[in-house]
Scaffold this active site. Structure first.
Site, PDB file in Angstrom:
ATOM      1  N   HIS A  53      24.886 -17.361  -7.116  1.00 43.80           N
ATOM      2  CA  HIS A  53      23.536 -17.067  -7.598  1.00 43.80           C
ATOM      3  C   HIS A  53      23.070 -15.771  -6.934  1.00 43.80           C
ATOM      4  O   HIS A  53      23.555 -15.403  -5.861  1.00 43.80           O
ATOM      5  CB  HIS A  53      22.578 -18.198  -7.240  1.00 43.80           C
ATOM      6  N   GLU A  55      20.523 -14.972  -5.191  1.00 53.11           N
ATOM      7  CA  GLU A  55      20.073 -15.111  -3.805  1.00 53.11           C
ATOM      8  C   GLU A  55      21.255 -15.207  -2.845  1.00 53.11           C
ATOM      9  O   GLU A  55      21.242 -14.585  -1.778  1.00 53.11           O
ATOM     10  CB  GLU A  55      19.211 -16.373  -3.632  1.00 53.11           C
ATOM     11  N   CYS A  83      16.570 -22.277  -6.839  1.00 55.14           N
ATOM     12  CA  CYS A  83      17.008 -23.657  -7.044  1.00 55.14           C
ATOM     13  C   CYS A  83      17.189 -24.320  -5.674  1.00 55.14           C
ATOM     14  O   CYS A  83      17.029 -23.683  -4.626  1.00 55.14           O
ATOM     15  CB  CYS A  83      18.326 -23.674  -7.827  1.00 55.14           C
ATOM     16  N   CYS A  86      19.843 -22.592  -3.424  1.00 56.23           N
ATOM     17  CA  CYS A  86      19.375 -21.321  -2.869  1.00 56.23           C
ATOM     18  C   CYS A  86      18.246 -21.523  -1.860  1.00 56.23           C
ATOM     19  O   CYS A  86      18.194 -20.826  -0.850  1.00 56.23           O
ATOM     20  CB  CYS A  86      18.970 -20.385  -3.996  1.00 56.23           C
TER      21      CYS A  86
END
EC number: 3.5.4.33
Length: 157
Positions: A53, A55, A83, A86
């Site tokens: 992701h 991040e 999410c 993360c």
């Protein structure tokens, strides 16, 4: 881009690049002392890695840059509410401040869903600021998924 913050503008650029790679257009930038030490967009499809992701990509780069796994004086700018995975990484990295654009009622875990930073098992919660360049962040996602549904994905350029 009409972001109100230059670091969020750079996160939006990372999100646009992700979308051009046919990744969900989410971007992130890690800042320490006014300097970008990590940046990235989603790369889950490209790297065939569910953890890639935006991040996580940006945090990995930032940790490599400073030579440690914790970033207690760093701030993270991301275009979408993180999410659960993360949010946990943000907590473990000891990020000082989290700035994000659009809320994610379905998958977010900061002010939506599990509200990770409010849980008693969360060891560190950053200061959280939401709604930064929210319209631009949401528009990237809406346009991306609309193009996917209609098969009108714009040509790369």
């Amino acid at each position: 881009m009409g972001g109100t913050n230059r670091f969020m503008d750079l996160a939006l650029e990372e999100a646009e690049k992700a979308g051009q790679r046919d990744e969900v257009p989410i971007g992130a930038v890690v800042v320490l002392d006014g300097r970008i030490i990590g940046r990235g967009g989603n790369r889950t499809r490209e790297w065939k890695d569910v953890t890639a992701h935006a991040e996580i990509v940006a945090l990995r780069m930032a940790c490599e840059e400073v030579g440690q796994e914790r970033l207690p004086l760093a701030d993270l700018y991301v275009t979408l509410e993180p999410c659960t995975m993360c949010a946990a990484a943000i907590s473990f990295a000891r990020i000082r401040r989290l700035y994000y654009g659009a809320s994610d009622p379905k998958g977010g875990a900061v002010e939506s869903g599990v509200r990770f930073f409010n849980q008693p098992t969360c060891h560190h919660a950053p200061e959280v600021y939401s709604g930064i360049a929210e319209t631009d962040s949401a528009r990237l996602l809406l346009d991306f998924f609309q193009a996917k549904r209609t098969g009108t994905f714009p040509a790369e350029g």
